[in-house]
Design a protein around this motif. Structure first.
Motif, PDB file in Angstrom:
ATOM      1  N   GLY A 394      14.670  12.098 -16.238  1.00 45.45           N
ATOM      2  CA  GLY A 394      15.110  10.873 -16.891  1.00 45.45           C
ATOM      3  C   GLY A 394      13.973  10.191 -17.629  1.00 45.45           C
ATOM      4  N   TRP A 395      12.828  10.056 -16.956  1.00 42.66           N
ATOM      5  CA  TRP A 395      11.650   9.470 -17.609  1.00 42.66           C
ATOM      6  C   TRP A 395      11.271  10.265 -18.845  1.00 42.66           C
ATOM      7  CZ3 TRP A 395       7.033  11.701 -18.864  1.00 42.66           C
ATOM      8  CH2 TRP A 395       6.039  10.844 -19.331  1.00 42.66           C
ATOM      9  N   MET A 396      11.243  11.587 -18.703  1.00 43.25           N
ATOM     10  CA  MET A 396      10.839  12.449 -19.815  1.00 43.25           C
ATOM     11  C   MET A 396      11.773  12.280 -21.007  1.00 43.25           C
ATOM     12  SD  MET A 396      11.929  15.514 -21.295  1.00 43.25           S
ATOM     13  CE  MET A 396      12.849  16.262 -19.974  1.00 43.25           C
ATOM     14  N   ASN A 397      13.070  12.311 -20.778  1.00 38.40           N
ATOM     15  CA  ASN A 397      14.019  12.180 -21.887  1.00 38.40           C
ATOM     16  C   ASN A 397      13.929  10.812 -22.557  1.00 38.40           C
ATOM     17  OD1 ASN A 397      15.394  14.750 -21.972  1.00 38.40           O
ATOM     18  ND2 ASN A 397      16.319  14.235 -20.012  1.00 38.40           N
ATOM     19  N   ASP A 398      13.839   9.759 -21.748  1.00 40.90           N
ATOM     20  CA  ASP A 398      13.747   8.411 -22.312  1.00 40.90           C
ATOM     21  C   ASP A 398      12.470   8.243 -23.128  1.00 40.90           C
ATOM     22  OD1 ASP A 398      16.137   7.670 -21.220  1.00 40.90           O
ATOM     23  OD2 ASP A 398      15.290   6.495 -19.586  1.00 40.90           O
ATOM     24  N   MET A 399      11.350   8.713 -22.585  1.00 37.33           N
ATOM     25  CA  MET A 399      10.078   8.507 -23.275  1.00 37.33           C
ATOM     26  C   MET A 399       9.962   9.327 -24.548  1.00 37.33           C
ATOM     27  SD  MET A 399       8.347   6.059 -22.159  1.00 37.33           S
ATOM     28  CE  MET A 399       7.003   6.403 -23.298  1.00 37.33           C
ATOM     29  N   LEU A 400      10.467  10.546 -24.527  1.00 29.87           N
ATOM     30  CA  LEU A 400      10.410  11.337 -25.756  1.00 29.87           C
ATOM     31  C   LEU A 400      11.317  10.733 -26.822  1.00 29.87           C
ATOM     32  CD1 LEU A 400      10.213  15.012 -24.452  1.00 29.87           C
ATOM     33  CD2 LEU A 400       8.376  13.569 -25.330  1.00 29.87           C
ATOM     34  N   ARG A 401      12.461  10.237 -26.401  1.00 30.08           N
ATOM     35  CA  ARG A 401      13.349   9.565 -27.359  1.00 30.08           C
ATOM     36  C   ARG A 401      12.672   8.327 -27.948  1.00 30.08           C
ATOM     37  NH1 ARG A 401      18.971   6.720 -25.543  1.00 30.08           N
ATOM     38  NH2 ARG A 401      19.435   5.610 -27.490  1.00 30.08           N
ATOM     39  N   TYR A 402      11.991   7.572 -27.085  1.00 35.00           N
ATOM     40  CA  TYR A 402      11.299   6.373 -27.563  1.00 35.00           C
ATOM     41  C   TYR A 402      10.153   6.741 -28.503  1.00 35.00           C
ATOM     42  CZ  TYR A 402       8.643   2.009 -27.491  1.00 35.00           C
ATOM     43  OH  TYR A 402       7.978   0.867 -27.859  1.00 35.00           O
ATOM     44  N   MET A 403       9.344   7.712 -28.120  1.00 30.78           N
ATOM     45  CA  MET A 403       8.184   8.068 -28.934  1.00 30.78           C
ATOM     46  C   MET A 403       8.593   8.696 -30.263  1.00 30.78           C
ATOM     47  SD  MET A 403       5.659   6.884 -27.282  1.00 30.78           S
ATOM     48  CE  MET A 403       4.488   7.416 -28.532  1.00 30.78           C
ATOM     49  N   GLU A 404       9.741   9.340 -30.321  1.00 28.16           N
ATOM     50  CA  GLU A 404      10.213   9.905 -31.590  1.00 28.16           C
ATOM     51  C   GLU A 404      10.744   8.831 -32.531  1.00 28.16           C
ATOM     52  OE1 GLU A 404      12.362  13.838 -31.412  1.00 28.16           O
ATOM     53  OE2 GLU A 404      12.267  13.417 -29.251  1.00 28.16           O
ATOM     54  N   SER A 458      -2.283   9.488 -33.205  1.00 26.68           N
ATOM     55  CA  SER A 458      -2.405   8.190 -32.543  1.00 26.68           C
ATOM     56  C   SER A 458      -1.267   7.987 -31.551  1.00 26.68           C
ATOM     57  CB  SER A 458      -2.413   7.056 -33.574  1.00 26.68           C
ATOM     58  OG  SER A 458      -3.557   7.129 -34.394  1.00 26.68           O
ATOM     59  N   ASN A 459      -0.047   8.311 -31.982  1.00 25.26           N
ATOM     60  CA  ASN A 459       1.111   8.173 -31.102  1.00 25.26           C
ATOM     61  C   ASN A 459       0.982   9.065 -29.873  1.00 25.26           C
ATOM     62  OD1 ASN A 459       3.451   6.396 -31.888  1.00 25.26           O
ATOM     63  ND2 ASN A 459       3.059   7.355 -33.887  1.00 25.26           N
ATOM     64  N   LEU A 460       0.500  10.293 -30.075  1.00 21.12           N
ATOM     65  CA  LEU A 460       0.406  11.207 -28.941  1.00 21.12           C
ATOM     66  C   LEU A 460      -0.678  10.756 -27.969  1.00 21.12           C
ATOM     67  CD1 LEU A 460       1.610  13.729 -27.705  1.00 21.12           C
ATOM     68  CD2 LEU A 460      -0.087  15.100 -28.945  1.00 21.12           C
ATOM     69  N   ARG A 461      -1.807  10.277 -28.479  1.00 19.00           N
ATOM     70  CA  ARG A 461      -2.836   9.746 -27.570  1.00 19.00           C
ATOM     71  C   ARG A 461      -2.300   8.551 -26.783  1.00 19.00           C
ATOM     72  NH1 ARG A 461      -6.020  10.390 -32.254  1.00 19.00           N
ATOM     73  NH2 ARG A 461      -5.976   8.132 -32.595  1.00 19.00           N
ATOM     74  N   LEU A 462      -1.571   7.681 -27.470  1.00 19.49           N
ATOM     75  CA  LEU A 462      -0.954   6.536 -26.809  1.00 19.49           C
ATOM     76  C   LEU A 462       0.029   6.994 -25.731  1.00 19.49           C
ATOM     77  CD1 LEU A 462       0.043   3.570 -26.487  1.00 19.49           C
ATOM     78  CD2 LEU A 462       1.411   3.926 -28.570  1.00 19.49           C
ATOM     79  N   PHE A 463       0.871   7.936 -26.085  1.00 19.39           N
ATOM     80  CA  PHE A 463       1.861   8.454 -25.136  1.00 19.39           C
ATOM     81  C   PHE A 463       1.179   9.047 -23.907  1.00 19.39           C
ATOM     82  CE2 PHE A 463       5.027  12.107 -24.337  1.00 19.39           C
ATOM     83  CZ  PHE A 463       5.693  11.382 -23.371  1.00 19.39           C
ATOM     84  N   TYR A 464       0.152   9.849 -24.107  1.00 12.50           N
ATOM     85  CA  TYR A 464      -0.553  10.442 -22.977  1.00 12.50           C
ATOM     86  C   TYR A 464      -1.184   9.360 -22.101  1.00 12.50           C
ATOM     87  CZ  TYR A 464      -0.244  15.218 -24.901  1.00 12.50           C
ATOM     88  OH  TYR A 464       0.193  16.433 -25.344  1.00 12.50           O
ATOM     89  N   GLY A 465      -1.710   8.318 -22.711  1.00 16.41           N
ATOM     90  CA  GLY A 465      -2.307   7.236 -21.932  1.00 16.41           C
ATOM     91  C   GLY A 465      -1.287   6.519 -21.070  1.00 16.41           C
ATOM     92  N   TYR A 466      -0.114   6.253 -21.651  1.00 17.91           N
ATOM     93  CA  TYR A 466       0.948   5.614 -20.872  1.00 17.91           C
ATOM     94  C   TYR A 466       1.428   6.537 -19.755  1.00 17.91           C
ATOM     95  CZ  TYR A 466       5.410   3.506 -19.653  1.00 17.91           C
ATOM     96  OH  TYR A 466       6.448   2.957 -18.953  1.00 17.91           O
ATOM     97  N   TRP A 467       1.626   7.813 -20.080  1.00 16.84           N
ATOM     98  CA  TRP A 467       2.061   8.824 -19.099  1.00 16.84           C
ATOM     99  C   TRP A 467       1.074   8.908 -17.938  1.00 16.84           C
ATOM    100  CZ3 TRP A 467      -0.455  13.969 -19.509  1.00 16.84           C
ATOM    101  CH2 TRP A 467       0.078  14.933 -18.649  1.00 16.84           C
ATOM    102  N   ALA A 628      -2.156   2.310 -29.776  1.00 18.86           N
ATOM    103  CA  ALA A 628      -3.304   2.607 -28.925  1.00 18.86           C
ATOM    104  C   ALA A 628      -3.057   2.133 -27.503  1.00 18.86           C
ATOM    105  CB  ALA A 628      -4.564   1.948 -29.481  1.00 18.86           C
ATOM    106  N   VAL A 629      -3.814   2.734 -26.587  1.00 20.51           N
ATOM    107  CA  VAL A 629      -3.803   2.317 -25.196  1.00 20.51           C
ATOM    108  C   VAL A 629      -5.230   1.978 -24.786  1.00 20.51           C
ATOM    109  CG1 VAL A 629      -3.937   4.728 -24.416  1.00 20.51           C
ATOM    110  CG2 VAL A 629      -3.198   2.952 -22.823  1.00 20.51           C
ATOM    111  N   LEU A 630      -5.384   0.874 -24.073  1.00 26.37           N
ATOM    112  CA  LEU A 630      -6.664   0.446 -23.532  1.00 26.37           C
ATOM    113  C   LEU A 630      -6.550   0.354 -22.014  1.00 26.37           C
ATOM    114  CD1 LEU A 630      -7.537  -2.533 -25.940  1.00 26.37           C
ATOM    115  CD2 LEU A 630      -8.158  -0.125 -26.211  1.00 26.37           C
ATOM    116  N   LEU A 631      -7.555   0.861 -21.326  1.00 26.26           N
ATOM    117  CA  LEU A 631      -7.610   0.758 -19.868  1.00 26.26           C
ATOM    118  C   LEU A 631      -8.850  -0.018 -19.480  1.00 26.26           C
ATOM    119  CD1 LEU A 631      -6.665   4.407 -18.748  1.00 26.26           C
ATOM    120  CD2 LEU A 631      -5.147   2.490 -19.265  1.00 26.26           C
TER     121      LEU A 631
END
Length: 642
Positions: A394-404, A458-467, A628-631
């Motif tokens: 569920g997380w995977m489907n929702d997040m890929l839909r959002y990121m697309e 940029s989107n993929l780096r952001l996505f990986y950071g959130y993941w 972007a993602v900041l930690l």
């Protein structure tokens, strides 16, 4: 010939036929041994409805008609089991079973319990011993017994051995070469586990191993069984666990396999509506049959016993527990209560997990389950299925839909990012970014991302950071770490040449650094399965597409503050609520120039002010780059894990 009843103990026969022989591979199949003072091979076979059974091979020109050379098996009473002893045969002998069914028709079958198969397209079994390899992973095997996985980091690198690296279509890289190259790469990248797509013998490369014929035979595509042992051993000595994709739900219909094994539906249900898996063109196992339970549960233990595998990812659980999974109306059936749940499959899964954990309590048993069936990772004594992890589809489907979704339209679907926290603790979850999401026209993860070439990264780096900061263990399919642009091509190697291009090489370095931060920060994994490990800072900022939250360790003493900007708009000044006063140090900035970002200046440290924000007593003022993602972490919280 020695009497067949003397070759198999009555206890083993009883346990097998009652679904309780959990190491059936030690009894069934072909075993080189000495009997009555003579060297040879003992053959034991389950084929209750065969009229006659023989072992044939090179030694008799693959025919049973010359009875002086073929090995005739004897039926052991009414047990459904046949046994015989081939004098003078030894390891390396190629063989099959020739079965004569009730109609007198003959069929050649590979050994369901065979430890090795010929290289496809040949399909004979090969008499093989698995006891010669000298394991050197004793420290690993002892250490993992003392360490439960729940409060430990888990970064899984999912790999298809045939296409991880490929110089030419044939031959594949061997197990031994992969033991050096793949293990070194995974260790350098910081992954804790390798999960390999199915390695049980299968006839078709393009099935990726999901349509099996030899459940006990490690595929010969990559070399002999000792090669796989070397690969696992090398991984363990490098501190890396090895997980295996296990297909216990269905099998392929190839003539030499399990289908109509003795002329009758033996491993599959007799009712074709329950047997057929039309989506994949395969057959389901008959989970209610005790002998099938012995076969499958023994197989699960076999990989842990013989190959020191650390856990199994059980494939297609949703298709196992639903009688009507992807079936047309004409094939729909009901259980005895009128529902569509497969009661026998559910009971089998509980029994499978109970048995595996009885012998290997430290194992990982992970359900690839896209259904909403409850309590998949709850103990069986509480009514659960007994897995210790479930893929969060569920997380995977929702997040890929959002990121697309184009960033300009993300405010309207903000809940896709936040919804997962409503059920994040209902199961023990793994967050999978698997091979299934980058094939069959779905595009690679990088190519799913919207925007320009640079924005995709940029989107993929952001996505990986959130993941990486979301509760749950992590799994990434090979190639995702460097931004494979094309879909996974199973008949070719990954596009390693992309690393010559700066953005792809920068992506790989970013993922390696992100992995390192994850491993060093216990707040990102120690409290994965408790609500106390996560706290929203600001969940409602849909207008700006900015999310912020806190990850906290088990003691509540160490934390990581995550701020994610899913919009194209940068915010030079963004105030973020924090719980503690003092200095906050930047752990990660996905917009760094050396990661391929715009290089927006971000201070290494910021000081919390006595300015309430987001329900917190303090706040920090930070720049918030676009996409972007900041930690951040309190400055007195240094790395706390090795």
């Amino acid at each position: 010939m020695q009497a067949s009843s003397a070759l198999v103990s009555s206890d083993d026969l009883y346990l097998f036929n009652t679904g309780q022989l959990f190491r059936a591979y030690l009894t069934f199949g072909a075993h080189a041994m000495e009997a009555a003072g003579q060297r040879g091979v003992r053959f034991v076979l389950w084929a209750p409805n065969a009229r006659e059974a023989f072992v044939v091979g090179d030694f008799c020109d693959w025919s049973s008609f010359d009875r002086s050379r073929a090995i005739a098996l004897e039926r052991i009473g009414t047990t459904g089991v046949w046994a015989g002893f081939g004098r003078g045969l030894d390891e390396g002998c190629r063989y099959k079973y020739e079965l004569v069914d009730a109609r007198g028709e003959r069929r050649l079958k590979s050994d369901p319990f065979g430890f090795r198969s010929e290289l496809r397209p040949n399909t004979a079994s090969v008499v093989t011993s698995l006891s010669r390899y000298e394991w050197r992973d004793g420290d690993w095997m002892e250490r993992k017994k003392r360490s439960a996985p729940y409060d430990k980091p888990m970064l899984i690198y999912e790999a298809h051995l045939g296409s991880w690296r490929m110089d030419a279509p044939e031959p594949f890289r061997g197990y031994g070469q992969l033991a050096r190259e793949l293990v070194d790469y995974v260790r350098d990248m910081g992954y804790t586990h390798i999960e390999v797509l199915p390695l049980a013998e299968h006839p078709l490369d393009r099935s990726w191993g999901y349509q099996t014929t030899g459940y006990y035979a490690a595929t010969s595509r990559y070399g002999p069984p000792e090669g796989l042992m070397e690969l696992v051993d090398c991984a363990h000595r490098s501190g890396i666990g090895v997980l295996l994709d296990w297909v216990g739900g269905h099998f392929c219909k190839d003539e030499h396999g399990l289908r109509l094994f003795d002329g009758t539906p033996l491993y599959e249900p007799a009712d074709y509506r329950r047997a057929e898996k039309p989506l994949w063109g395969t057959l389901a196992f008959d989970f209610g049959k005790p002998q099938v339970q012995s076969f499958l549960i023994s197989n699960a233990l076999f990989w842990l016993d013989a190959y020191h595998i650390d856990g199994l990812r059980v494939d297609a659980v949703a298709s196992m527990i639903d009688l009507n999974f992807d079936k047309p109306d004409s094939m729909r059936t009901a259980n005895r209560y009128g529902g569509s749940e497969d009661i026998e499959a559910l009971a089998f899964l509980r029994k499978l997990n109970e048995t595996v954990f009885l012998y290997y309590p430290e194992s990982l048993m992970m359900a690839e389950d896209s259904s909403s069936y409850p309590a998949v990772t709850s103990p069986t004594y509480l009514g659960g299925l007994g897995f210790n992890y479930k893929w969060n589809m569920g997380w995977m489907n929702d997040m890929l839909r959002y990121m697309e979704t184009d960033p300009a339209r993300r405010p309207a679907c903000h809940s896709l990012v936040t919804f997962s926290m409503h059920y994040a603790y209902s199961e023990n979850y793994i967050l999978p970014l698997s091979h299934d999401e980058v094939v069959h026209g779905k595009r690679s993860l990088l190519n799913k991302m919207p925007g320009s070439y640079e924005e995709k990264f940029s989107n993929l780096r952001l996505f990986y950071g959130y993941w990486m900061t979301h509760p749950g263990k992590k799994l990434l399919f090979m190639g995702g770490e460097f931004g494979q642009f094309d879909e996974w091509k199973d008949a070719a190697g990954l596009d390693w040449d992309l690393l010559r291009y700066p953005l792809h090489d920068s992506m790989r370095r970013y993922v390696r650094d992100l992995n390192r931060i994850y491993l060093e920060r216990s707040a990102l994994w120690e409290n994965d399965h408790r609500a106390s490990g996560f706290e929203w800072i600001d969940v409602n900022n849909a207008a700006q597409s900015v999310l912020s939250f806190l990850r906290v360790d088990k003691q509540g003493e160490r934390s990581v503050v995550a701020a994610c900007n899913f919009s194209r708009q940068s915010y030079p000044v963004y105030r973020l609520g924090v719980s503690r006063p003092g200095t906050y140090r930047l752990l990660l900035n996905s917009d760094r120039e050396d990661y391929g970002g715009a290089g927006t200046p971000i201070p290494d440290c910021v000081h919390a002010a006595d300015v309430p924000m987001h329900g917190k007593a303090y706040s920090i003022e930070i720049p918030m780059p676009a996409l972007a993602v900041l930690l951040w972490a309190a400055d007195n919280e240094g790395p706390d894990a090795g």
